[in-house]
Enzyme design. Structure first.
Site, PDB file in Angstrom:
ATOM      1  N   ASP A 170      -5.376  -2.736   4.883  1.00  0.00           N
ATOM      2  CA  ASP A 170      -5.239  -3.354   6.057  1.00  0.00           C
ATOM      3  C   ASP A 170      -7.685  -3.362   5.517  1.00  0.00           C
ATOM      4  O   ASP A 170      -8.086  -3.897   7.303  1.00  0.00           O
ATOM      5  CB  ASP A 170      -5.218  -2.123   6.211  1.00  0.00           C
TER       6      ASP A 170
ATOM      7  N   ASP B 151       1.244  -1.113  -0.429  1.00  0.00           N
ATOM      8  CA  ASP B 151       0.055  -0.078  -0.064  1.00  0.00           C
ATOM      9  C   ASP B 151       0.736   1.462   0.134  1.00  0.00           C
ATOM     10  O   ASP B 151       2.457   1.291   0.135  1.00  0.00           O
ATOM     11  CB  ASP B 151      -0.926  -0.021   1.063  1.00  0.00           C
TER      12      ASP B 151
ATOM     13  N   ASN C 170      27.393 -37.044  20.163  1.00  0.00           N
ATOM     14  CA  ASN C 170      26.495 -35.994  19.549  1.00  0.00           C
ATOM     15  C   ASN C 170      25.946 -35.203  20.542  1.00  0.00           C
ATOM     16  O   ASN C 170      25.596 -33.990  20.400  1.00  0.00           O
ATOM     17  CB  ASN C 170      25.114 -37.074  19.855  1.00  0.00           C
TER      18      ASN C 170
ATOM     19  N   ASP D 205     -10.214  -6.229   1.960  1.00  0.00           N
ATOM     20  CA  ASP D 205      -8.702  -6.886   1.198  1.00  0.00           C
ATOM     21  C   ASP D 205      -8.080  -8.732   2.196  1.00  0.00           C
ATOM     22  O   ASP D 205      -7.391  -8.621   1.619  1.00  0.00           O
ATOM     23  CB  ASP D 205      -7.159  -6.089   2.177  1.00  0.00           C
TER      24      ASP D 205
HETATM   25  P1  ATP Z   1      -4.314   3.182  -0.748  1.00  0.00           P
HETATM   26  O1  ATP Z   1      -4.435   2.306  -1.359  1.00  0.00           O
HETATM   27  O2  ATP Z   1      -2.463   3.752  -0.126  1.00  0.00           O
HETATM   28  O3  ATP Z   1      -3.875   3.802   0.970  1.00  0.00           O
HETATM   29  P2  ATP Z   1      -5.665   5.686  -0.859  1.00  0.00           P
HETATM   30  O4  ATP Z   1      -6.137   6.324   0.896  1.00  0.00           O
HETATM   31  O5  ATP Z   1      -5.722   6.440  -2.102  1.00  0.00           O
HETATM   32  O6  ATP Z   1      -4.903   4.905  -0.866  1.00  0.00           O
HETATM   33  P3  ATP Z   1      -8.431   4.811  -0.906  1.00  0.00           P
HETATM   34  O7  ATP Z   1      -8.365   4.183   0.384  1.00  0.00           O
HETATM   35  O8  ATP Z   1      -8.707   2.506  -1.466  1.00  0.00           O
HETATM   36  O9  ATP Z   1      -6.498   4.014  -0.867  1.00  0.00           O
HETATM   37  O10 ATP Z   1      -9.141   6.209  -1.432  1.00  0.00           O
HETATM   38  C1  ATP Z   1      -9.423   5.729  -2.915  1.00  0.00           C
HETATM   39  C2  ATP Z   1      -9.159   6.979  -3.176  1.00  0.00           C
HETATM   40  O11 ATP Z   1     -10.490   7.380  -2.588  1.00  0.00           O
HETATM   41  C3  ATP Z   1      -8.582   7.971  -2.907  1.00  0.00           C
HETATM   42  O12 ATP Z   1      -7.025   8.433  -3.548  1.00  0.00           O
HETATM   43  C4  ATP Z   1      -9.571   9.065  -2.360  1.00  0.00           C
HETATM   44  O13 ATP Z   1      -9.346  10.052  -3.980  1.00  0.00           O
HETATM   45  C5  ATP Z   1     -10.967   8.307  -2.290  1.00  0.00           C
HETATM   46  N1  ATP Z   1     -10.970   8.555  -0.753  1.00  0.00           N
HETATM   47  C6  ATP Z   1     -10.733   8.196   0.138  1.00  0.00           C
HETATM   48  N2  ATP Z   1     -10.501   8.572   1.336  1.00  0.00           N
HETATM   49  C7  ATP Z   1     -11.601   8.961   1.015  1.00  0.00           C
HETATM   50  C8  ATP Z   1     -12.753   9.232   1.947  1.00  0.00           C
HETATM   51  N3  ATP Z   1     -13.178   9.417   3.507  1.00  0.00           N
HETATM   52  N4  ATP Z   1     -13.920  10.013   1.885  1.00  0.00           N
HETATM   53  C9  ATP Z   1     -14.117  10.341   0.031  1.00  0.00           C
HETATM   54  N5  ATP Z   1     -12.792  10.337  -0.224  1.00  0.00           N
HETATM   55  C10 ATP Z   1     -11.711   8.978  -0.085  1.00  0.00           C
END
Ligand code: ATP
Length: 895
Positions: free
Chosen positions: A639, A336, A733, A643
Site C-alpha cells: 500500500d 500484508d 467455421n 512498496d
Molecule cells: P502490516 O505490515 O501487516 O501492515 P504493520 O502495520 O504492523 O503491519 P507497519 O505499518 O510497517 O506494519 O508498522 C510497523 C510497526 O511500527 C508496527 O508493528 C508498530 O509497532 C509500529 N507502528 C505502526 N504504526 C505506527 C504509528 N502510527 N506510530 C508509531 N508506531 C507505529
C-alpha cells in the site's frame, strides 16, 4: 481568467502564491465552485496526457480486413465472380462479411470492457471545491483548482504551492534525480529558474514522499511540464500476455503448415488428378483461410477481458490484462497482515505498565462506551500521573481523527484516541491545551513516531512505536505513582519477554514513552530527540482476522498456493494471527534474520516460512525476488510508496484500493477495492477459470481445423476431388467456431479449479498431452467425416456423400464443444443448461448445420439429406466424440 492562455498560467514560480491564485481566478480558501470547474473542464479539456482516441465500431470492423487471409478470401470472391461462379462468390462474400462482423463485435466488446476498467482504475486527486475537500478523477482537475497532496499521492497536474508542511517530492520521473526535493510555498524564484530548482512548484506525475501541501493548479494535461516534454509519449501499447505470445507463435506455425498443405493439395490435385482448376484454386485458398487459426491470439484478449470484468465485479480491478493470466498461475501469495488479513478495526484491550500492572479496557471498536479497569475498579487519567501521560501520548502523538464513531486516518491511532477517551480525557480540550511544535513522522522503516508539544508543564517529547525500539531508546520507566526509575538491561529483557507474551496472544503491542523536553528538542536531530525516553507502558491492541479469511486461506492452500504473511508487526503477533487464519505451521523469519541470510540460505528455507515479520518494504522486494527465482509465480500486496518496487517486481502486484497510495496503485497490476485477502483468492479462481476457457477454446478450434485440413487433403490425394469447397469450409467455421466457441469464453469455473496445483512458470499451454489430444480428436473427426462421405457416396451419390461428410464434421465439432465444457472431468447432463451462451451457440449451430444440407444444399452444390439422415448423423457423431471424451477423462489423460 486573465493570463496568457485561459488554460495555463505562465511562469507561476515567479509569483507569490496569492497572486498566482488571483490570476487563476480562485479563492485559495474555498477553491473553485463545481460549476466553474465544469466550465473550465469544457474549455481546457480533461487533464490527461494522450488524447486517447476511442476506436469506433466501424474502425474495429474495417480492421478485420487488414488481414492477409481475409484479403485472400476477397480475392477469391473476385476470382469466383470472374469465372462465372456467381453463387459461390456471393456466398463467400456473405460469409466473410459475417465473420468480420462477428470478429468485430467480440473485439469491440473486449475493448469497451478494457476501457471501462481503465476508467475504474483511474487515479484520483484531492481537491477543494465549493469549500469542501473532495476526491475526483485526476482527469477532471482544471487550471485554478486548489489541490491537496499528501504522502503517497501522485501529483495530478502542475501547480503553484500555497502551503507546504515538511513536503518532499520525488521528481525522478522528470529530472532523473532520485533524491526527494524539499518543497516550500513561500519563496519567489527568478524567471529563469530551471524546473528541478522550482521548489515552490509541484509537477504532474511526480509523487509526494513525505508531508502535505496545498497548491493551485497552473496547467493541466498537455500543458503540464511532462505533457510538453512528452507530447510524443504515445499511449503505452497493451502489452501481450505470455499466453498470447505463445499463441501468436503457434498460429504462425500452423499458418505456415496449412499454406504448405493447401499448396501441396493444389499441386497434387492439378497434376495428378486433373481436377477443375478453378475449383481447386478456390478450395486451396479457402482451406488456407478456414484452417489458419488467425483468431487464436484474439481469443485470449476476449476471454481475459471478460475475466477482468468479472474480477472487477468481485472487487479486484485488473490494470494489465497479463495479470489475469498470471493470477491463474499464481503459486505464492505474499500478503500484508493489517487490513488485508485482519479487519483493521482496532481496539485497545489492555494497558501494561512497566512494573507489571495490567489494566483492562472494555467496549468495542471506535465506539466511545467503555472504561479502563484494574480488577473491578475503574481508573481514569486522574488516578495516576502515569495514566495521564499515557493518555497524552495517545492523544497528541496522533494524526487520526474521531467523529461520531467514524475515523479518519490510521485505525491504530484512532484506537488510541478511544483509549484516551475511556481514560476520561477530553480530547478536544487536550488538543487545545497542547501545541505541536515538531513531528518526527512514522515510517515502516523507523517503526516509531515522536512529537514535541508545548503545554502547561512546558515542552514534552511524546513517542510511540514498536516496543523493542521504544524500550531500547528508554533509559528509565515510570511507576504508577509517577516516580521515574532507571531501566536496567535485565529489566529491558524482562519487558521484552512480557511483550512477547502479549503479542503471542495475537495482540498488536505498542509502547508509549515520554520525556520532559526543552528548546533544543526543536532543533536537534531525530535520533537525539528520540533518546533518553521514559517508558510509560505498552498497549495491547486487538485487530481480529477478517471472518472470511480462514476459508479463503483454506481454498488457496487446497489450490496448491503458498500463502505467506509479510508484515511490519511483531513476530509473535504475526504468528498468532497466522495460526488463527489457518496458515500451516512454519517458520517465522524476522527482518533482522533476513538481513543476515544470503539469498541461497533464504531459498533453502523459503518453502517452510509462514511469516516474515518486522520487515521493511525493501525486504519485501527481496522476498518477492527470491520466490520468483525459485520458479514461483508471485502475487504480493502493498500500500505504501515504498512498496512500489516489490509491486512492480512481482508477477502480480496487488495494491490496496482503500488504504493504498496512488503510487502503489500505479505500480500494481491489480487493485483490491476492498483491501481483502479473500478477494485475491477469488481473483485467482477467476484467473484459473479464464485460463481453462482459453485452453478449451484453443483445443476446440485447433482440432476442428486439423480435421478440416486432413479431410480436404485426403480427398485430394485419393482423387475424390473437392469434398468441401471454399463456401462449405467457411460455413463450417461459422457454425462451429462462431457460435459455440464464442460461448466457451463464458464457461463457469470447473468444480476442481481450486483443487489442482498451479501451473508452473513457463509451462506451455500446448504441451505434449494437448498435442496428443489434438491428434486423437481430429483423427476421430476426420474418420467420421470420411466414413459418412463414403457411405452416402456409395449408397446415393457423391453429392450426398459430400453433404453427409459436411454434416458429420459439423456435428462432431459441436459434440466436441459439449465435451470440452469439462476439460478433464466427466460430463453430467445437469451442466448442459448452465452456460446459456454456449447452449444458444450450440443450438443455433446445430440448426444452421441442418439447414445447410437441406434448404441451402443447392447453393453448396451438395445433395439434400432427409431428416432421418440428419438425425442419424447427429447421433452417431455425438456418440463417437462424447464416448471418446468420456473414456479419455476416465483414463486420466488430462489436457
Ligand atoms: P502490516 O505490515 O501487516 O501492515 P504493520 O502495520 O504492523 O503491519 P507497519 O505499518 O510497517 O506494519 O508498522 C510497523 C510497526 O511500527 C508496527 O508493528 C508498530 O509497532 C509500529 N507502528 C505502526 N504504526 C505506527 C504509528 N502510527 N506510530 C508509531 N508506531 C507505529
Amino acid at each position: 481568467m486573465p493570463g496568457s492562455s485561459p488554460c495555463m498560467l505562465e511562469k507561476p514560480h515567479t509569483l507569490p502564491p496569492e497572486e498566482a491564485a488571483r490570476r487563476l481566478g480562485v479563492n485559495p480558501a474555498t477553491g473553485l465552485s463545481n460549476e466553474e470547474a465544469r466550465r473550465r473542464l469544457e474549455i481546457c479539456g480533461p487533464n490527461v496526457l494522450e488524447t486517447g482516441k476511442r476506436k469506433g465500431f466501424l474502425e474495429v470492423f474495417l480492421e478485420q480486413f487488414k488481414n492477409l487471409f481475409v484479403l485472400m478470401l476477397l480475392a477469391a470472391t473476385v476470382f469466383s465472380f470472374y469465372v462465372g461462379e456467381t453463387v459461390d462468390a456471393v456466398l463467400i462474400l456473405a460469409i466473410v462479411l459475417f465473420m468480420a462482423i462477428l470478429g468485430a463485435v467480440q473485439e469491440y466488446r473486449a475493448e469497451r470492457i478494457l476501457e471501462a476498467l481503465k476508467k475504474l482504475a483511474s487515479p484520483k486527486a484531492r481537491v477543494l471545491r465549493d469549500g469542501r475537500i473532495v476526491m475526483v478523477d485526476a482527469s477532471e482537475i482544471v487550471p485554478g483548482d486548489v489541490i491537496i497532496v499528501m504522502e503517497g499521492d501522485r501529483v495530478p497536474a502542475d501547480a503553484r504551492l500555497l502551503e507546504a508542511k515538511d513536503l518532499y517530492v520525488d521528481e525522478s520521473t522528470l529530472t532523473g534525480e532520485s533524491v526527494p526535493v524539499h518543497k516550500k510555498a513561500d519563496t519567489i524564484l527568478p524567471e529563469d529558474t530551471i524546473v528541478s530548482d522550482q521548489i515552490n512548484m509541484l509537477f504532474s506525475s511526480t509523487y509526494v514522499v513525505r508531508g502535505t501541501g496545498k497548491a493551485v493548479v497552473t496547467a493541466t494535461g498537455r500543458n503540464t511540464y511532462i505533457g510538453r516534454i512528452a507530447r510524443m509519449v504515445a499511449e503505452t501499447r497493451a502489452e501481450k500476455t505470455p499466453f498470447q505470445v505463445e499463441l501468436d507463435r503457434l498460429a504462425k506455425r500452423i499458418a505456415a503448415i496449412v499454406v504448405l498443405i493447401a499448396t501441396l493439395s493444389f499441386i497434387i490435385g492439378y497434376v495428378f488428378q486433373e481436377a477443375d482448376l478453378v475449383d481447386l484454386l478456390l478450395t486451396s485458398i479457402a482451406l488456407a483461410v478456414a484452417a489458419v487459426p488467425e483468431g487464436l491470439p484474439a481469443i485470449t484478449v476476449i476471454v481475459f477481458s471478460i475475466a477482468a470484468w468479472n474480477m472487477a465485479r468481485r472487487n479486484a480491478l485488473v490494470r494489465r490484462l497479463a495479470a489475469v493470466e498470471a493470477l491463474g498461475s499464481a503459486s505464492v501469495i505474499a500478503t500484508d497482515k493489517t487490513g488485508t488479513l485482519t479487519v483493521n478495526e482496532m481496539t485497545v484491550r489492555q494497558f501494561h505498565t512497566p512494573d507489571g500492572r495490567v489494566y483492562i479496557t472494555t467496549g468495542e471498536g471506535y465506539r466511545l462506551e467503555g472504561g479502563v479497569f484494574e480488577g473491578d475498579k475503574q481508573v481514569t487519567a486522574e488516578s495516576s500521573p502515569l495514566l495521564r501521560l499515557a493518555g497524552l501520548v495517545s492523544i497528541l502523538n496522533n494524526n487520526a481523527e474521531l467523529e461520531n464513531g467514524k475515523i479518519h486516518g490510521d485505525p491504530m491511532e484512532a484506537a488510541l484516541l478511544v483509549f484516551a477517551h475511556k481514560l476520561g480525557m477530553d480530547l478536544t480540550q487536550v488538543k487545545k491545551e497542547y501545541r505541536r511544535l515538531r513531528e518526527i513522522a512514522f515510517s515502516s522503516e523507523r517503526k516509531r513516531m515522536t512529537v514535541v508539544v508545548e503545554g502547561p508543564e512546558g515542552l514534552l517529547v511524546l513517542s510511540k512505536g514498536a516496543p523493542e525500539i521504544i524500550i531500547e531508546r528508554s533509559t528509565s520507566y515510570m511507576t504508577i505513582d509517577g516516580s521515574e526509575k532507571p531501566l536496567t538491561d535485565a529489566e529491558k529483557t524482562k519487558l521484552l519477554e512480557q511483550v512477547e507474551n502479549i503479542a503471542g496472544k495475537g495482540f498488536r503491542v505498542l509502547a508509549l514513552a515520554y520525556r520532559r523536553g526543552d528548546k533544543r528538542d526543536l532543533e536537534a536531530s531525530d535520533d537525539v530527540v528520540e533518546s533518553r525516553l521514559v517508558l510509560l507502558g505498552m498497549v495491547a491492541i486487538i485487530d481480529p482476522p477478517r471472518p472470511e479469511v480462514p476459508e479463503a486461506v483454506r481454498r488457496a492452500l487446497e489450490a496448491g498456493i503458498k500463502v505467506v504473511m509479510v508484515t511490519g508487526d511483531h513476530p509473535s503477533t504475526a504468528r498468532a494471527i497466522a495460526e488463527m487464519i489457518g496458515l500451516p505451521r512454519g517458520r517465522v523469519v524476522t527482518g533482522q534474520e533476513l538481513e543476515k541470510m544470503s539469498d541461497d540460505e533464504l531459498k533453502r528455507i523459503a518453502d517452510e516460512v509462514m511469516v516474515f515479520a518486522r520487515v521493511t518494504p525493501e525486504h519485501k522486494a527481496r522476498i518477492v525476488r527470491v520466490y520468483k527465482e525459485l520458479g514461483h509465480i508471485v502475487a504480493v500486496t502493498g500500500d505504501g510508496v515504498n512498496d512500489a518496487p516489490a509491486l512492480k517486481l512481482a508477477d502480480i502486484g496487488v495494491a490496496m484500493g482503500r488504504r493504498g497510495t496512488e503510487v502503489a496503485k500505479e505500480a500494481a497490476d491489480m487493485i483490491l477495492l476492498d483491501d481483502n485477502f479473500a478477494t485475491i483468492v477469488a481473483a485467482v479462481e477467476e484467473g484459473r477459470r479464464s485460463f481453462d476457457n482459453v485452453k478449451r477454446t484453443v483445443l476446440y478450434l485447433l482440432s476442428a481445423n486439423i480435421a478440416e485440413v486432413a479431410t480436404v487433403f485426403y480427398a485430394t490425394i485419393k482423387g475424390i476431388g473437392t469434398i468441401f469447397n471454399a463456401a462449405m469450409l467457411l460455413w463450417i467455421n461459422i457454425v462451429t467456431d462462431g457460435f459455440p466457441a464464442a460461448g466457451m469464453a463464458f464457461e463457469e469455473a470447473e468444480p476442481d479449479v481450486m483443487k489442482r496445483p498451479p501451473r508452473r512458470r513457463g509451462q506451455a499451454i500446448l504441451g505434449k498431452p494437448q498435442f496428443t489430444y489434438l491428434l486423437l480428436l481430429s483423427t476421430i473427426e476426420t474418420v467420421l467425416t470420411l466414413s459418412f462421405y463414403h457411405l452416402y457416396a456409395a449408397e446415393l451419390s457423391p453429392a450426398h456423400g459430400r453433404a453427409a461428410g459436411f454434416l458429420a464434421l459439423m456435428y462432431a465439432e459441436l459434440a466436441q464443444s459439449m465435451a470440452l465444457r469439462r476439460l478433464n472431468t466427466p460430463l453430467s447432463l445437469k451442466i448442459i443448461p448452465s452456460n446459456r451462451q454456449w447452449l444458444a451457440g450450440y443450438i443455433v449451430g446445430a440448426i444452421l448445420a441442418a439447414i445447410s444440407v437441406t434448404v441451402l444444399a443447392d447453393l453448396f452444390r451438395i445433395g439434400s439429406l432427409s431428416p432421418v439422415d440428419i438425425a442419424l448423423i447427429f447421433i452417431v457423431s455425438h456418440v463417437a466424440v462424447l464416448s471418446f471424451e468420456e473414456v479419455r477423462k476416465r483414463l486420466g489423460l488430462h489436457v
